[in-house]
Design an enzyme around this catalytic site. Sequence first.
Site, PDB file in Angstrom:
ATOM      1  N   GLU A   1      -5.197  44.481  -7.741  1.00 28.11           N
ATOM      2  CA  GLU A   1      -4.999  45.886  -8.096  1.00 28.11           C
ATOM      3  C   GLU A   1      -6.346  46.577  -8.026  1.00 28.11           C
ATOM      4  O   GLU A   1      -7.320  45.980  -7.586  1.00 28.11           O
ATOM      5  CB  GLU A   1      -4.392  46.008  -9.497  1.00 28.11           C
ATOM      6  CG  GLU A   1      -5.228  45.347 -10.600  1.00 28.11           C
ATOM      7  CD  GLU A   1      -4.638  45.521 -11.994  1.00 28.11           C
ATOM      8  OE1 GLU A   1      -3.808  46.412 -12.215  1.00 28.11           O
ATOM      9  OE2 GLU A   1      -5.043  44.750 -12.886  1.00 28.11           O
TER      10      GLU A   1
ATOM     11  N   LYS B   1      -2.309  44.499 -21.703  1.00 27.54           N
ATOM     12  CA  LYS B   1      -3.170  45.689 -21.674  1.00 27.54           C
ATOM     13  C   LYS B   1      -4.044  45.631 -22.921  1.00 27.54           C
ATOM     14  O   LYS B   1      -3.746  46.242 -23.951  1.00 27.54           O
ATOM     15  CB  LYS B   1      -2.323  46.965 -21.606  1.00 27.54           C
ATOM     16  CG  LYS B   1      -3.107  48.149 -21.069  1.00 27.54           C
ATOM     17  CD  LYS B   1      -2.204  49.257 -20.590  1.00 27.54           C
ATOM     18  CE  LYS B   1      -2.955  50.562 -20.392  1.00 27.54           C
ATOM     19  NZ  LYS B   1      -3.932  50.558 -19.311  1.00 27.54           N
TER      20      LYS B   1
HETATM   21  N1  PXG Z   1      -4.023  48.573 -13.617  1.00 27.82           N
HETATM   22  C1  PXG Z   1      -4.901  48.643 -14.629  1.00 27.82           C
HETATM   23  C2  PXG Z   1      -5.930  47.584 -14.777  1.00 27.82           C
HETATM   24  C3  PXG Z   1      -4.834  49.705 -15.533  1.00 27.82           C
HETATM   25  O1  PXG Z   1      -5.674  49.773 -16.551  1.00 27.82           O
HETATM   26  C4  PXG Z   1      -2.961  50.607 -14.269  1.00 27.82           C
HETATM   27  C5  PXG Z   1      -3.063  49.505 -13.425  1.00 27.82           C
HETATM   28  C6  PXG Z   1      -1.860  51.591 -14.056  1.00 27.82           C
HETATM   29  O2  PXG Z   1      -0.850  51.410 -15.049  1.00 27.82           O
HETATM   30  P1  PXG Z   1       0.041  52.623 -15.582  1.00 27.82           P
HETATM   31  O3  PXG Z   1       0.893  52.000 -16.606  1.00 27.82           O
HETATM   32  O4  PXG Z   1      -0.895  53.640 -16.188  1.00 27.82           O
HETATM   33  O5  PXG Z   1       0.788  53.149 -14.432  1.00 27.82           O
HETATM   34  C7  PXG Z   1      -3.842  50.699 -15.360  1.00 27.82           C
HETATM   35  C8  PXG Z   1      -3.736  51.824 -16.335  1.00 27.82           C
HETATM   36  C9  PXG Z   1      -7.714  56.260 -17.277  1.00 27.82           C
HETATM   37  C10 PXG Z   1      -7.249  54.890 -17.625  1.00 27.82           C
HETATM   38  O6  PXG Z   1      -8.472  56.827 -18.081  1.00 27.82           O
HETATM   39  C11 PXG Z   1      -6.212  54.321 -16.929  1.00 27.82           C
HETATM   40  C12 PXG Z   1      -5.831  53.040 -17.230  1.00 27.82           C
HETATM   41  C13 PXG Z   1      -6.492  52.354 -18.209  1.00 27.82           C
HETATM   42  C14 PXG Z   1      -7.496  52.930 -18.891  1.00 27.82           C
HETATM   43  C15 PXG Z   1      -7.890  54.213 -18.612  1.00 27.82           C
HETATM   44  O7  PXG Z   1      -7.328  56.755 -16.215  1.00 27.82           O
HETATM   45  N2  PXG Z   1      -4.895  52.478 -16.497  1.00 27.82           N
END
Ligand code: PXG
Length: 288
Positions: free
Chosen positions: A182, A149
């Site tokens: 995804e 990430k």
């Molecule tokens: N895939 C990607 C590429 C992500 O960035 C998820 C899946 C979901 O992961 P989690 O751990 O949150 O269940 C993410 C996460 C936003 C935001 O503002 C969300 C993410 C990244 C940056 C901003 O909603 N997502």
Amino acid sequence: MKIYLDGKFVDDSEAKISVFDHGLLYGDGVFEGIRLYGGNIFRLDEHLERLENSAKAIMLKLPHTRQEISDLTCETCRQNNLTDAYIRLVITRGVGDLGLAPWLCPKPSMFIIASKISLYPQEHYDNGLSIVTVPTRRINPAALPPTIKSLNYLNNILGKIEARQFGALEAIMLNDQGYIAECTADNVFIVAKGEIVTPAASQGALKGITRSAILDIGKALNIPVRESDMTRYDVWCADECFLTGSGAEVIPVVKLDGREIGAGKPGPITKRVLAEFRRRVLVEGTRI
Ligand code: PXG
């Protein structure tokens, strides 16, 4: 708003990072997006474990232990009198010179923002999203593992721009073999023949914390869950589809690429999973 920045809590107008920070110059850094629900931080330890793994992968030494980062995250919420929030925890490579060399950046910077959340409008939870597949492919894990990430989100941002050009709020991104990886900021699930299915992280997905919560919920509700290769056809012809992410939680999808999915409205298993997710976030978690 009080921001934690490198050892201090400062007003947001004072929370500034150098133009020589490699987080800005090169996207060299890692982050987490975390949720606070009713005074409990959801799966904080899992987020911090993923943060440590992301940092390890880019050979960035975290400036604090897991316990210290956990305490600072809770304290940032308390400083802002929040009980429900979106928390953005960022660690950059820090200040260096104008070359790539991360070893010339002696001190990483860490900041934590805790702020009100802006979710998708409620109507999308009620009626479901209509999404598209975008031409931009998810980056190949051999080039930059999507399991990291990192602060380099341009691949996802290109996908997001294309989604908007097609009038959609989210988009499916394929890997370079054409299988579903995804969405731009969410993981993808389908329900088919009573099973919950999601692409394996090895297909080019982030190992989402919400995704892993859904796998647990499936088991707890006695709904079979499985990781599998997935094509656009599998989604078009599924009974149900939903996306997961810390921001979106669990959001139903009712159309992909103009094809209605199932009955064209949020399905019964999606609704059960969403209800169980919303129940768990209030009772699980780290009390701030
Ligand atoms: N895939 C990607 C590429 C992500 O960035 C998820 C899946 C979901 O992961 P989690 O751990 O949150 O269940 C993410 C996460 C936003 C935001 O503002 C969300 C993410 C990244 C940056 C901003 O909603 N997502």
